[in-house]
Design an enzyme around this catalytic site. Structure first.
Site, short mmCIF file in Angstrom:
data_model
loop_
_atom_site.label_atom_id
_atom_site.label_comp_id
_atom_site.label_asym_id
_atom_site.label_seq_id
_atom_site.Cartn_x
_atom_site.Cartn_y
_atom_site.Cartn_z
N THR A 126 0.83 -1.21 0.00
CA THR A 126 0.00 0.00 0.00
C THR A 126 0.86 1.26 0.00
OG1 THR A 126 -1.42 1.31 1.48
CG2 THR A 126 -0.15 -0.39 2.51
N ASP A 127 0.31 2.34 -0.51
CA ASP A 127 1.02 3.63 -0.49
C ASP A 127 1.23 4.13 0.95
OD1 ASP A 127 -1.62 4.34 0.14
OD2 ASP A 127 -1.74 5.99 -1.29
N GLU A 128 0.44 3.58 1.90
CA GLU A 128 0.54 4.08 3.28
C GLU A 128 1.88 3.77 3.92
OE1 GLU A 128 -2.83 3.77 5.81
OE2 GLU A 128 -4.23 3.53 4.16
N TYR A 150 -1.44 -0.41 11.21
CA TYR A 150 -1.72 -1.08 9.93
C TYR A 150 -0.57 -0.89 8.95
CZ TYR A 150 -3.38 -1.35 5.09
OH TYR A 150 -3.48 -1.63 3.74
N LYS A 154 2.17 -3.50 7.26
CA LYS A 154 2.29 -3.65 5.80
C LYS A 154 3.73 -3.37 5.37
CE LYS A 154 -0.37 -4.51 3.08
NZ LYS A 154 -0.86 -5.81 2.53
P1 NAD Z 1 -10.20 -6.71 2.76
O1 NAD Z 1 -10.12 -6.44 4.22
O2 NAD Z 1 -11.46 -6.40 2.03
O3 NAD Z 1 -9.88 -8.25 2.48
C1 NAD Z 1 -8.90 -8.97 3.17
C2 NAD Z 1 -9.16 -10.46 2.96
O4 NAD Z 1 -8.11 -11.19 3.61
C3 NAD Z 1 -10.48 -10.94 3.55
O5 NAD Z 1 -11.15 -11.76 2.62
C4 NAD Z 1 -10.06 -11.74 4.77
O6 NAD Z 1 -10.96 -12.79 5.09
C5 NAD Z 1 -8.70 -12.26 4.34
N1 NAD Z 1 -7.81 -12.58 5.46
C6 NAD Z 1 -7.54 -11.80 6.55
N2 NAD Z 1 -6.70 -12.44 7.38
C7 NAD Z 1 -6.40 -13.63 6.79
C8 NAD Z 1 -5.57 -14.72 7.16
N3 NAD Z 1 -4.88 -14.72 8.31
N4 NAD Z 1 -5.51 -15.79 6.33
C9 NAD Z 1 -6.21 -15.81 5.18
N5 NAD Z 1 -7.03 -14.81 4.78
C10 NAD Z 1 -7.11 -13.73 5.59
O7 NAD Z 1 -8.95 -5.95 2.14
P2 NAD Z 1 -8.80 -5.23 0.72
O8 NAD Z 1 -9.26 -3.84 0.84
O9 NAD Z 1 -9.37 -6.12 -0.32
O10 NAD Z 1 -7.22 -5.19 0.61
C11 NAD Z 1 -6.49 -6.29 0.03
C12 NAD Z 1 -5.02 -6.00 0.09
O11 NAD Z 1 -4.73 -4.80 -0.63
C13 NAD Z 1 -4.47 -5.78 1.50
O12 NAD Z 1 -3.21 -6.41 1.59
C14 NAD Z 1 -4.34 -4.27 1.62
O13 NAD Z 1 -3.30 -3.92 2.51
C15 NAD Z 1 -4.01 -3.90 0.19
N6 NAD Z 1 -4.40 -2.55 -0.23
C16 NAD Z 1 -5.67 -2.11 -0.02
C17 NAD Z 1 -6.06 -0.85 -0.47
C18 NAD Z 1 -7.48 -0.35 -0.29
O14 NAD Z 1 -7.76 0.82 -0.61
N7 NAD Z 1 -8.42 -1.18 0.16
C19 NAD Z 1 -5.12 -0.03 -1.11
C20 NAD Z 1 -3.81 -0.50 -1.29
C21 NAD Z 1 -3.48 -1.76 -0.86
#
Ligand code: NAD
Length: 338
Positions: A126-128, A150, A154
């Site tokens: 993530t950009d964070e 968080y 990451k």
């Molecule tokens: P989300 O919270 O919607 O989904 C996370 C998924 O991971 C869920 O389905 C959850 O059940 C699963 N999970 C959690 N812990 C687990 C474990 N121990 N074992 C197996 N599965 C597990 O998140 P998202 O928004 O879809 O983000 C996905 C990824 O993208 C993350 O790594 C996040 O850091 C990254 N990201 C998100 C954004 C954003 O804006 N949402 C931006 C940049 C990067």
């Protein structure tokens, strides 16, 4: 090619899987296994469009379960790693699960990928991890300075991924994307939370002065960039993904009010989030020049489509804050930021 997608029942992972399996039709293209623990954030219904596709399988399990991960990676060529605890406010209320899944879970996956000579690994960061930037944009070589539990976890997993390239030669690329929006997002996140509350006639909680700035990118643009990195990214390299629409939370809220036909009196000012990063911004020249990435979705159209999706899926909306006029958010949730 057999791809293991961790966290594929979440918001971005499920979009990635649906689009990966969509275009070619059953029988061709990659085979995809989703490994997901189905935490509060995961929903098997997000994968309903691909259930029944012979190229798809689902494993309910935890990325920290080393024997399970070993047994799966023995039969896969690539990993796209989304699984994470992802909500900043929850990490402020308590970060233990974040350290356990984001850091330890990633370490277990990386070690197993080395053991089983997995050919390709994309770590979704993530950009964070860069922390806040007042002006300009972070390039991939900027030092990491995460501020929330968080983003710190990451950053830890992001560096572990790069270390497994340098130490073990694992073919891993890391992506750092800006804020995503779109359908299927968990309603604790700001856009679906605000849309839910506005559609239900409630009020929306705006953190502090509302001048925190985020770059909003449609989830489909993020997933297209991830596919480009999976197929053409160089090992050991980091790729920033951005190019959405930069908006202050105040501006974002104004657009959400307009999209839902609501007035400014629906805004409720709430105490700012602890350690709230003022602005995120990534320079995405590298992925553009190397891999040909350009975002395709306009924020205006993407937001209209997202609001329409939540309007059509009331079961995916956040419950009203107090049943009448939405008041303050639950302490660990809500607020205008990812
Ligand atoms: P989300 O919270 O919607 O989904 C996370 C998924 O991971 C869920 O389905 C959850 O059940 C699963 N999970 C959690 N812990 C687990 C474990 N121990 N074992 C197996 N599965 C597990 O998140 P998202 O928004 O879809 O983000 C996905 C990824 O993208 C993350 O790594 C996040 O850091 C990254 N990201 C998100 C954004 C954003 O804006 N949402 C931006 C940049 C990067």
């Amino acid at each position: 090619m057999r791809i293991l997608v961790t966290g594929g029942a979440g918001f971005i992972g499920s979009h990635f899987v649906r689009t990966l399996l969509a275009p070619e039709g059953p029988g061709s293209g990659p085979h995809v296994t989703v490994l997901d623990a189905l935490t509060y954030a995961g929903d098997r219904a997000n994968l309903r469009p691909v259930e029944g596709d012979p190229r798809f399988s689902f494993v309910h399990g935890d990325i920290r379960d080393q024997p399970l991960v070993d047994s799966l990676l023995a039969g896969h060529d690539a990993v796209v790693h989304f699984a994470a605890e992802s909500h900043v406010d929850r990490s402020i209320a308590g970060g233990t699960d974040f350290a356990a899944t984001n850091v330890l879970g990633t370490q277990i996956l990386l070690e197993s990928a080395v053991r089983h000579r997995v050919a390709r690994f994309v770590h979704v960061s993530t950009d964070e991890v860069y922390g806040s930037i007042a002006e300009g944009s972070w390039t991939e070589d900027a030092p990491l300075a995460p501020n929330s539990p968080y983003s710190a976890t990451k950053a830890g997993s992001d560096l572990l991924a790069l270390a497994h390239h340098r130490t073990h030669g694992l073919d891993v690329s890391v992506t750092r994307c800006s804020n995503n929006y779109g359908p299927y997002q968990h309603p604790e996140k700001v856009i679906p939370l605000f849309v839910s509350r506005l559609l239900a006639g409630g009020r929306v909680p705006l953190y502090g002065d509302g001048l925190h700035v985020r770059d909003w990118l449609h989830v489909d643009d993020h997933c297209r960039a991830l596919r480009l990195v999976l197929e053409g990214g160089r090992p050991g390299e980091v790729y920033n993904i951005g190019g959405g629409t930069e908006l202050s939370n105040r501006d974002l809220t104004a657009r959400l009010l307009a999209a839902c036909g609501a007035d400014a009196d629906r805004i409720e000012r709430v105490t700012d989030r602890k350690g709230h990063d003022r602005r995120y911004s990534v320079d995405w020249t590298k992925i553009h020049d190397e891999l040909g990435y350009t975002p395709r979705h306009s924020f205006e159209d993407g937001l209209a489509e997202t609001v329409a999706w939540y309007r059509d899926h009331p079961e995916r909306c956040a419950p009203p804050a107090d049943g009448t006029h939405a008041a303050a958010p639950a302490p660990a949730l809500g607020g205008a930021a990812r």
